[in-house]
Design a protein around this motif. Structure first.
Motif, mmCIF file in Angstrom:
data_model
loop_
_atom_site.group_PDB
_atom_site.id
_atom_site.type_symbol
_atom_site.label_atom_id
_atom_site.label_comp_id
_atom_site.label_asym_id
_atom_site.label_seq_id
_atom_site.Cartn_x
_atom_site.Cartn_y
_atom_site.Cartn_z
ATOM 1 N N ILE A 55 0.950 -1.067 0.023
ATOM 2 C CA ILE A 55 -0.022 0.079 0.064
ATOM 3 C C ILE A 55 0.819 1.457 0.115
ATOM 4 O O ILE A 55 1.841 1.424 0.837
ATOM 5 C CB ILE A 55 -0.776 0.002 1.181
ATOM 6 N N SER A 56 0.560 2.093 -0.756
ATOM 7 C CA SER A 56 1.433 3.396 -0.809
ATOM 8 C C SER A 56 1.461 4.149 0.458
ATOM 9 O O SER A 56 0.235 4.077 1.246
ATOM 10 C CB SER A 56 0.802 4.277 -2.298
ATOM 11 N N PRO A 57 2.352 5.241 0.471
ATOM 12 C CA PRO A 57 2.444 5.775 1.942
ATOM 13 C C PRO A 57 1.187 6.697 1.942
ATOM 14 O O PRO A 57 0.601 7.110 3.107
ATOM 15 C CB PRO A 57 3.480 6.474 1.904
ATOM 16 N N GLU A 58 0.604 7.546 0.739
ATOM 17 C CA GLU A 58 -0.477 8.249 0.883
ATOM 18 C C GLU A 58 -1.572 7.719 1.221
ATOM 19 O O GLU A 58 -2.386 8.114 1.824
ATOM 20 C CB GLU A 58 -0.419 8.810 -0.556
ATOM 21 N N GLN A 59 -1.834 6.379 0.585
ATOM 22 C CA GLN A 59 -2.951 5.735 1.000
ATOM 23 C C GLN A 59 -2.965 5.086 2.449
ATOM 24 O O GLN A 59 -3.978 5.017 2.877
ATOM 25 C CB GLN A 59 -3.205 4.504 -0.218
ATOM 26 N N LEU A 60 -1.975 4.813 2.768
ATOM 27 C CA LEU A 60 -1.796 4.133 3.938
ATOM 28 C C LEU A 60 -2.106 5.294 5.250
ATOM 29 O O LEU A 60 -2.947 4.894 6.254
ATOM 30 C CB LEU A 60 -0.146 3.796 4.472
ATOM 31 N N LYS A 61 -1.940 6.494 4.870
ATOM 32 C CA LYS A 61 -2.296 7.620 5.795
ATOM 33 C C LYS A 61 -4.092 7.534 6.065
ATOM 34 O O LYS A 61 -4.465 7.988 6.960
ATOM 35 C CB LYS A 61 -2.062 8.729 5.598
ATOM 36 N N LEU A 62 -4.544 7.311 5.005
ATOM 37 C CA LEU A 62 -5.998 7.284 4.731
ATOM 38 C C LEU A 62 -6.727 6.249 5.344
ATOM 39 O O LEU A 62 -8.160 6.299 5.480
ATOM 40 C CB LEU A 62 -6.513 7.655 3.281
ATOM 41 N N LEU A 63 -6.034 5.017 5.625
ATOM 42 C CA LEU A 63 -6.841 3.994 5.894
ATOM 43 C C LEU A 63 -7.595 4.022 7.183
ATOM 44 O O LEU A 63 -8.367 3.270 7.917
ATOM 45 C CB LEU A 63 -5.765 2.772 6.053
ATOM 46 N N ARG A 64 -7.045 5.055 8.266
ATOM 47 C CA ARG A 64 -7.644 5.124 9.684
ATOM 48 C C ARG A 64 -9.233 5.903 9.477
ATOM 49 O O ARG A 64 -9.710 5.847 10.232
ATOM 50 C CB ARG A 64 -6.811 5.977 10.622
ATOM 51 N N ASN A 65 -9.279 6.561 8.359
ATOM 52 C CA ASN A 65 -10.411 7.192 7.994
ATOM 53 C C ASN A 65 -11.675 6.160 7.956
ATOM 54 O O ASN A 65 -11.410 5.077 7.398
ATOM 55 C CB ASN A 65 -10.438 8.260 6.704
ATOM 56 N N ARG A 66 -12.782 6.682 8.162
ATOM 57 C CA ARG A 66 -14.090 5.811 7.959
ATOM 58 C C ARG A 66 -14.402 5.624 6.379
ATOM 59 O O ARG A 66 -14.132 6.432 5.649
ATOM 60 C CB ARG A 66 -15.447 6.607 8.600
ATOM 61 N N PHE A 67 -14.951 4.371 6.175
ATOM 62 C CA PHE A 67 -15.213 3.932 4.948
ATOM 63 C C PHE A 67 -14.107 4.044 3.796
ATOM 64 O O PHE A 67 -14.223 4.327 2.696
ATOM 65 C CB PHE A 67 -16.501 4.862 4.505
ATOM 66 N N GLU A 68 -12.728 3.922 4.187
ATOM 67 C CA GLU A 68 -11.732 4.134 3.424
ATOM 68 C C GLU A 68 -10.880 2.541 3.519
ATOM 69 O O GLU A 68 -10.779 2.041 4.369
ATOM 70 C CB GLU A 68 -10.669 5.004 3.816
ATOM 71 N N ARG A 69 -11.019 2.164 1.902
ATOM 72 C CA ARG A 69 -10.434 0.814 1.825
ATOM 73 C C ARG A 69 -9.440 0.834 0.703
ATOM 74 O O ARG A 69 -9.335 1.680 -0.200
ATOM 75 C CB ARG A 69 -11.416 -0.145 1.215
ATOM 76 N N SER A 70 -8.463 0.018 0.989
ATOM 77 C CA SER A 70 -7.145 0.032 0.092
ATOM 78 C C SER A 70 -7.577 -0.842 -1.293
ATOM 79 O O SER A 70 -6.704 -0.530 -2.265
ATOM 80 C CB SER A 70 -5.837 -0.552 0.660
ATOM 81 N N ASN A 71 -8.689 -1.774 -1.255
ATOM 82 C CA ASN A 71 -8.939 -2.589 -2.361
ATOM 83 C C ASN A 71 -10.401 -2.454 -2.419
ATOM 84 O O ASN A 71 -11.249 -3.016 -1.663
ATOM 85 C CB ASN A 71 -8.511 -3.663 -2.482
ATOM 86 N N THR A 72 -11.149 -1.551 -3.379
ATOM 87 C CA THR A 72 -12.331 -1.567 -3.617
ATOM 88 C C THR A 72 -13.127 -2.787 -4.182
ATOM 89 O O THR A 72 -14.169 -2.996 -3.986
ATOM 90 C CB THR A 72 -12.556 -0.500 -4.561
ATOM 91 N N ASN A 73 -12.178 -3.758 -4.559
ATOM 92 C CA ASN A 73 -12.682 -4.850 -5.424
ATOM 93 C C ASN A 73 -13.116 -6.187 -4.136
ATOM 94 O O ASN A 73 -13.757 -6.924 -4.142
ATOM 95 C CB ASN A 73 -12.145 -5.625 -6.092
ATOM 96 N N THR A 74 -12.843 -5.679 -2.740
ATOM 97 C CA THR A 74 -13.030 -6.568 -1.835
ATOM 98 C C THR A 74 -14.110 -6.087 -0.902
ATOM 99 O O THR A 74 -14.279 -5.006 -0.597
ATOM 100 C CB THR A 74 -11.741 -6.706 -0.799
#
Length: 439
Positions: free
Chosen positions: A379-398
């Protein structure tokens, strides 16, 4: 963070320095007064000495047979003279002097009354119609030495009194503030989950309003948490029951329908109800996590809680969960239910988003660190920072609600812990890792 000074230390040092300063000022004032009085005594002694010596000197000079030549008064024995004198005529001719007198100390012409030079204090008196003058001199160094000795005599007791006063002031301050210190230690020693009232009956009057305000705040916080817990429990029951009932009815309806298209539509409704049921459960978990109930008043062993959650999830994903737990107890003030929710969300997140062909490693260390590690894409560092937010997922297919890590982070923050997210995982080139560390 700025260092906080102790009230006891501040009062002890401040009062001691204040008393010491007042004593020094008192000693200085006493020394100045003593020096003034000593000067008066020394001047009186000079005047008295001159008046006593003058008749003897005049008699000696007038009875001389060999004229008015200068003579030195003999000394009975060797001694230090603090007072020396000269007897001169009006023109300044020397008629008589003490055995240790230095004419250079005196002026060229005699004077009556008190006068001073840089080194001596002088007093002059005349006789025989101002034809014979007697001057007595005293070294100023003698006066300074006497004043210094008097000042040291006044100052010497401070060497003993300052340490004694320091201990006395410290003891009085400590005795006066002992109830305040007990109050401070009582609040400091209690856990963050202890909302019981603090003792306020023995506090000094100045600090009692603080204790009353603290108890009122604790009472309001306790009632708010109890209200939140009650709402969470009631909402869970009221929401899950009708959703479960609707899901059961849809499943029965699905069995009775033979038409493929209608059965497909019913299946979609079934999946929507199942997703809604899971989402309501996650939202209730998030409400509990953000409601401040992450700490308990007593410590609990985390090992059996982790083992139970891992065993429960093992049934859903056989062979994918690998646990590593210590043999000894790992006690913590984190609420057992909150810890169970946190662990479940971290492991479910790893199972859903991790590689299905690699195990999920769950480790609990003796120092309380919890590590959940899984394989899979990075997971990219930019996306890793967003994972603590609500309704945020790294893989939208899951499938998933995007609330798992937000719930875990809220519980960790409420429990005074820190949740670290890393990708790639430690010691790997890929994967994801979540580490919970107690501060």
């Amino acid at each position: 963070m700025a260092t906080r000074n102790s009230l006891q230390k501040t009062l002890g040092i401040g009062l001691t320095l204040g008393v010491t300063l007042l004593w020094l000022l008192g000693v200085t004032a006493s020394g100045l007064v003593a020096q003034h009085e000593m000067d008066e005594v020394f001047d009186s002694a000079l005047e008295e000495t001159a008046q006593r010596i003058l008749p003897l000197a005049v008699t000696d000079i007038l009875n001389r047979e060999n004229g008015n030549g200068s003579q030195r008064a003999p000394a009975l024995k060797d001694h230090d003279e603090y007072l020396t004198y000269l007897v001169r005529d009006a023109q300044g001719n020397l008629l008589l002097r003490s055995h240790d007198a230095n004419p250079e100390v005196f002026g060229t012409t005699p004077k009556e009354g008190f006068s001073s030079t840089p080194t001596h204090r002088l007093y002059g008196v005349s006789a025989v119609s101002n034809t014979i003058f007697l001057e007595v001199a005293e070294p100023l160094a003698h006066r300074r030495e006497s004043a210094l000795e008097a000042g040291l005599a006044l100052l010497f007791p401070l060497i003993v009194l300052v340490p004694v006063s320091l201990m006395g002031v410290w003891w009085i301050v400590r005795l006066s503030l002992r109830r305040v210190v007990d109050f401070q230690r009582g609040i400091e020693s209690r856990g963050a989950g202890d909302l019981s009232p603090v003792a306020e009956d023995k506090l000094p009057r100045e600090f009692q309003p603080i204790a009353v305000a603290v108890n009122r705040l604790l009472d309001r916080l306790h009632r708010a948490l109890e209200s939140e817990r009650s709402f969470t429990a009631n909402s869970a029951h009221e929401l899950r029951t009708p959703l479960a009932t609707a899901l059961a009815k849809v499943q029965r309806l699905k069995i009775r329908i033979s038409d493929d298209q209608v059965k497909k539509d019913v299946t979609e409704i079934e999946e929507a109800l199942r997703s809604l049921s899971m989402l309501s459960g996650k939202l209730l978990e998030l409400a509990k996590a953000e409601g401040g109930g992450a700490l308990s008043q007593n410590q609990h062993d985390l090992v059996p809680i982790l083992a139970m959650i891992a065993s429960d999830l093992e049934e859903q994903a056989p062979g994918r969960i690998v646990t590593s737990m210590p043999e000894n107890e790992v006690n913590s003030f984190i609420d057992p239910d909150a810890f169970a929710i946190l662990v479940r969300n971290l492991i479910e997140n790893a199972l859903k988003h991790g590689s299905p062909n690699e195990p999920v490693e769950v480790s609990l260390c003796e120092d309380g660190r919890l590590i959940v590690r899984n394989g899979g894409h990075t997971i990219s560092p930019e996306q890793l920072k967003l994972l603590r937010n609500r309704f945020e997922r790294s893989n939208t297919n899951t499938s998933g609600s995007g609330l798992g890590l937000a719930i875990a982070d809220a519980i960790a923050e409420g429990a005074g812990m820190t949740l670290y997210l890393r990708s790639p995982a430690t010691g790997r080139q890929d994967g994801f890792e979540a580490e919970l560390v107690a501060e």
